[in-house]
Write a protein that holds these residues in place. Structure first.
Motif, PDB file in Angstrom:
ATOM      1  N   GLN A  92      -4.039   0.521  -2.867  1.00 15.46           N
ATOM      2  CA  GLN A  92      -3.663  -0.778  -2.302  1.00 15.46           C
ATOM      3  C   GLN A  92      -3.766  -1.872  -3.355  1.00 15.46           C
ATOM      4  O   GLN A  92      -4.700  -1.921  -4.150  1.00 15.46           O
ATOM      5  N   GLN A 128      -0.969  11.524   2.312  1.00 15.64           N
ATOM      6  CA  GLN A 128      -1.714  12.018   3.469  1.00 15.64           C
ATOM      7  C   GLN A 128      -1.622  13.542   3.537  1.00 15.64           C
ATOM      8  O   GLN A 128      -0.606  14.141   3.184  1.00 15.64           O
ATOM      9  N   GLN A 165       0.842  -1.196   0.000  1.00 20.96           N
ATOM     10  CA  GLN A 165       0.000   0.000   0.000  1.00 20.96           C
ATOM     11  C   GLN A 165       0.877   1.246   0.000  1.00 20.96           C
ATOM     12  O   GLN A 165       1.797   1.367   0.789  1.00 20.96           O
ATOM     13  N   SER A 225       0.404   5.473  -0.010  1.00 24.23           N
ATOM     14  CA  SER A 225      -0.650   6.417   0.339  1.00 24.23           C
ATOM     15  C   SER A 225      -0.079   7.819   0.445  1.00 24.23           C
ATOM     16  O   SER A 225       1.096   8.013   0.780  1.00 24.23           O
ATOM     17  N   ASP A 282      -5.279   9.069   0.924  1.00 24.41           N
ATOM     18  CA  ASP A 282      -5.663   8.498  -0.368  1.00 24.41           C
ATOM     19  C   ASP A 282      -4.831   7.244  -0.611  1.00 24.41           C
ATOM     20  O   ASP A 282      -3.787   7.299  -1.266  1.00 24.41           O
ATOM     21  N   PRO A 283      -5.253   6.110  -0.054  1.00 17.87           N
ATOM     22  CA  PRO A 283      -4.451   4.888  -0.226  1.00 17.87           C
ATOM     23  C   PRO A 283      -4.684   4.249  -1.594  1.00 17.87           C
ATOM     24  O   PRO A 283      -5.767   4.306  -2.159  1.00 17.87           O
ATOM     25  N   ASN A 316     -11.681   7.988   3.439  1.00 20.22           N
ATOM     26  CA  ASN A 316     -10.459   8.754   3.230  1.00 20.22           C
ATOM     27  C   ASN A 316     -10.308   9.948   4.177  1.00 20.22           C
ATOM     28  O   ASN A 316      -9.220  10.528   4.260  1.00 20.22           O
TER      29      ASN A 316
END
Length: 279
Positions: free
Chosen positions: A249, A46, A42, A44, A246-247, A224
């Motif tokens: 994955q 932030q 993952q 992401s 906003d990941p 989110n």
């Protein structure tokens, strides 16, 4: 004066009723979910925005304000000491200018008298009343008087330049009166500031020996975004925050067992920290 003004601005900033914060980041992680033996990676991005309210001063914020106040006080004391020193120099410069003017006036009178005596001596020499030696002595006195007048004029010029560098282009008649500083001396102010700084350090050391409590609440408004509230006992400043993640994955499953998913809607955390040791 600029130092005193900067210290006053720092004091106003320390007394502000709120402050804003911003943070952003990017992360990449890999983890395994069981049961199911699902390996996931993952990455992401932030983003976090926060506002910290400061309804009153307490603890660390009170210390910061007191420290800024002492710095402003010290800067004002330094400015007063510098101004007083300049005023004393201006007063001394004005007196030197007066003495130089009086010296030039006296030397000018002596030069005029020597010139008159030289003329009288020359007339008497033509009449045979005095000898050439008397004329040479009168000429020598006139030369000495001329040198003293020239030196006095130079002293007046130097004294005027020195005074002008302190107070600008003024005449001795329009020179303002300088008042002596009123109140505590800079040494007394400096000693009191040092004492207050020592008391501030003692208070910080005493509070550091006390346990610190904290409470926080997080509400996940979507997958989110989340809203947060936190408070801790060192400052009692409520902090409101908004976080966005906003990941992206990707998963790979090595077992037929399905992975377990769980979403947290809200959370509450309480904390207590206490650090102590031998003094």
């Amino acid at each position: 004066q600029l130092g005193a003004r900067a210290a006053s601005q720092q004091l106003e900033a320390a007394r502000g009723s709120f402050e804003f914060g911003f943070q952003g980041g990017y992360g990449l992680s890999e983890f395994k979910t069981t049961p199911g033996d699902v390996f996931s990676t993952q990455d992401s991005a932030q983003l976090g925005l926060s506002v910290t309210l400061r309804p009153f001063l307490y603890g660390d914020t009170q210390d910061a304000y007191t420290r800024a106040e002492l710095q402003a006080r010290q800067a004002r004391t330094g400015y007063r000491a510098t101004l007083a020193a300049l005023q004393i120099q201006a007063v001394l410069g004005s007196e030197q200018s007066r003495f130089a003017r009086e010296g030039l006036a006296s030397s000018t009178q002596g030069l005029e008298l020597s010139k008159t005596l030289l003329g009288v001596t020359q007339t008497q020499l033509e009449r045979g009343v005095v000898s050439p030696a008397d004329l040479r002595e009168a000429q020598s006195r006139y030369a000495d008087a001329f040198e003293r007048t020239t030196a006095a004029a130079e002293n007046l010029r130097l004294a005027g330049n020195s005074l002008e560098s302190l107070v600008g282009q003024v005449t001795l008649e329009t020179l303002p009166e300088f008042a002596l500083p009123i109140g505590k001396t800079s040494e007394e102010e400096g000693a009191e500031v040092a004492l207050e700084n020592a008391r501030l350090l003692v208070g910080q050391a005493n509070r550091a020996a006390l346990p610190t409590g904290s409470v926080s609440y997080t509400l996940n408004t979507s997958d989110n975004t989340s809203l947060g509230f936190s408070l801790e006992s060192r400052t009692f400043q409520p902090k409101l925050s908004f976080n966005y993640a906003d990941p992206s994955q990707s998963s790979r499953q090595v077992s037929a067992n399905p992975a377990i998913q769980a979403n947290t809607t809200q959370s509450v955390q309480l904390g207590l920290a206490w650090t102590f040791g031998p003094s």
